[in-house]
Design a protein around this motif. Sequence first.
Motif, PDB file in Angstrom:
ATOM      1  N   TYR A 148      -6.937  11.608   2.222  1.00 19.97           N
ATOM      2  CA  TYR A 148      -6.025  11.286   1.302  1.00 19.97           C
ATOM      3  C   TYR A 148      -6.952  11.129   0.014  1.00 19.97           C
ATOM      4  O   TYR A 148      -7.527  10.224  -0.038  1.00 19.97           O
ATOM      5  CB  TYR A 148      -5.079  10.361   1.362  1.00 19.97           C
ATOM      6  CG  TYR A 148      -4.159  10.160   0.087  1.00 19.97           C
ATOM      7  CD1 TYR A 148      -3.465  11.114  -0.302  1.00 19.97           C
ATOM      8  CD2 TYR A 148      -4.261   8.836  -0.606  1.00 19.97           C
ATOM      9  CE1 TYR A 148      -2.479  10.971  -1.629  1.00 19.97           C
ATOM     10  CE2 TYR A 148      -3.370   8.735  -1.734  1.00 19.97           C
ATOM     11  CZ  TYR A 148      -2.610   9.784  -2.402  1.00 19.97           C
ATOM     12  OH  TYR A 148      -1.890   9.668  -3.438  1.00 19.97           O
ATOM     13  N   SER A 177      -7.185   9.558  -3.274  1.00 16.38           N
ATOM     14  CA  SER A 177      -6.623   8.648  -3.945  1.00 16.38           C
ATOM     15  C   SER A 177      -7.259   8.423  -5.057  1.00 16.38           C
ATOM     16  O   SER A 177      -8.045   9.113  -5.668  1.00 16.38           O
ATOM     17  CB  SER A 177      -6.769   7.049  -3.155  1.00 16.38           C
ATOM     18  OG  SER A 177      -5.897   6.308  -3.716  1.00 16.38           O
ATOM     19  N   GLU A 234      -1.456   5.502  -0.147  1.00 20.52           N
ATOM     20  CA  GLU A 234      -2.530   5.024   0.862  1.00 20.52           C
ATOM     21  C   GLU A 234      -1.982   4.504   2.058  1.00 20.52           C
ATOM     22  O   GLU A 234      -2.225   5.027   3.280  1.00 20.52           O
ATOM     23  CB  GLU A 234      -3.429   4.273   0.405  1.00 20.52           C
ATOM     24  CG  GLU A 234      -4.718   4.808  -0.723  1.00 20.52           C
ATOM     25  CD  GLU A 234      -5.541   3.705  -1.139  1.00 20.52           C
ATOM     26  OE1 GLU A 234      -6.529   4.213  -1.828  1.00 20.52           O
ATOM     27  OE2 GLU A 234      -5.465   2.672  -0.867  1.00 20.52           O
ATOM     28  N   LEU A 237      -9.784   7.453   2.898  1.00 19.92           N
ATOM     29  CA  LEU A 237      -9.024   7.275   1.567  1.00 19.92           C
ATOM     30  C   LEU A 237     -10.351   7.549   0.527  1.00 19.92           C
ATOM     31  O   LEU A 237     -11.229   6.627   0.421  1.00 19.92           O
ATOM     32  CB  LEU A 237      -8.713   6.035   1.623  1.00 19.92           C
ATOM     33  CG  LEU A 237      -7.541   5.475   2.382  1.00 19.92           C
ATOM     34  CD1 LEU A 237      -7.058   4.194   2.296  1.00 19.92           C
ATOM     35  CD2 LEU A 237      -6.400   6.543   2.709  1.00 19.92           C
ATOM     36  N   ALA A 242     -11.878   3.676   3.535  1.00 18.08           N
ATOM     37  CA  ALA A 242     -11.959   3.908   2.085  1.00 18.08           C
ATOM     38  C   ALA A 242     -13.153   3.757   1.486  1.00 18.08           C
ATOM     39  O   ALA A 242     -14.141   3.129   1.935  1.00 18.08           O
ATOM     40  CB  ALA A 242     -11.148   2.697   1.620  1.00 18.08           C
TER      41      ALA A 242
END
Length: 333
Positions: free
Chosen positions: A94, A96, A134, A146, A208
Amino acid sequence: MDLLVLGGTRFVGRALLDAALARGWDVTALHRGRTGTPPPGVRVLHADRTDARAFAAAVAGRRWDAVVDTWAGAPRVATAAARVLAGSAGGYAYVSSASVYVWGEHVDESSPLVDGDPAAGDEVDYAAAKRGAELGVLASSPGALLARAGLVLGPREDIGRLPWWLRRTAAGGRVVAPGHPGRPLQFVDARDLAAFVLDRLAAGAGGAVDVASRSGHTTTAGLLRSCVEVTGSDAELVWVDEQRLAAAGAQPWTHLPCWVPTGGEFAGFLEADTSRAAAAGLRCRPVEETVADTWEWLQRAGFPAQRPDRPVHGLPPELEEELLRVAAGDARG
């Protein structure tokens, strides 16, 4: 790899398609068919992601090695997509934003995050939307990547930041330049962001990561002088300090794209610790290349229309004139 990109017709999504095709990957893009056309070689699935049934029908019976989602709207849409695709993808990423952090003097992946609701709709702001998405993605794919992008620039930018600076410097004359010339700038070219995301997916990596250059990769002056040089204009950069800008009501980030003051609510912004991304292989091209390539794209494709889901960027002419008068008065004084 067999890759599904949710979107793919705009900016970062298109950079992902181009980068995956260049690697020889099999690429599918799912989009509504309203905002652009993917490049040749991409399989296309048409569906409105906000229609859960239509989305599920479009991907039914298919499987991909990896999925990348760039959604920036209602978190519930990204949440639903991740849930539907949970058994259909080997890896999930994703894209972000660094906006998910509660900003302070030092920011990295361990910093506090804003609140987010994976079931939220369009009522939430950008930061909460990205954080909610998220959480929705992680609920279905706990090992998802992320990619918390910083300021994203480069060809096909339809937000209006670098295109505005290029348009303004191309017009020539005296141009308000914000703050101190040496103010550190931190950004990522959309093509470098795409390459990093694909590299991490190919490696099976998740978690992340703050995806941006190191702070000071360039400066405000480096960006703006590159704009002047590449446009070949006679623009003169007139540096106006933070106090003058604030007193005149010039808004950081929107009126003055890519720039924020050094303190207050923006403390730490453009100065995040992105060493994790660098250690994981992020390579950021020089700002001169990003500016030149963006200008070439604008000359070829024209300036993009204003996106309805983003604020208008750029200094209003009357406010620029006022600031230039103030600067001239200071110089005479």
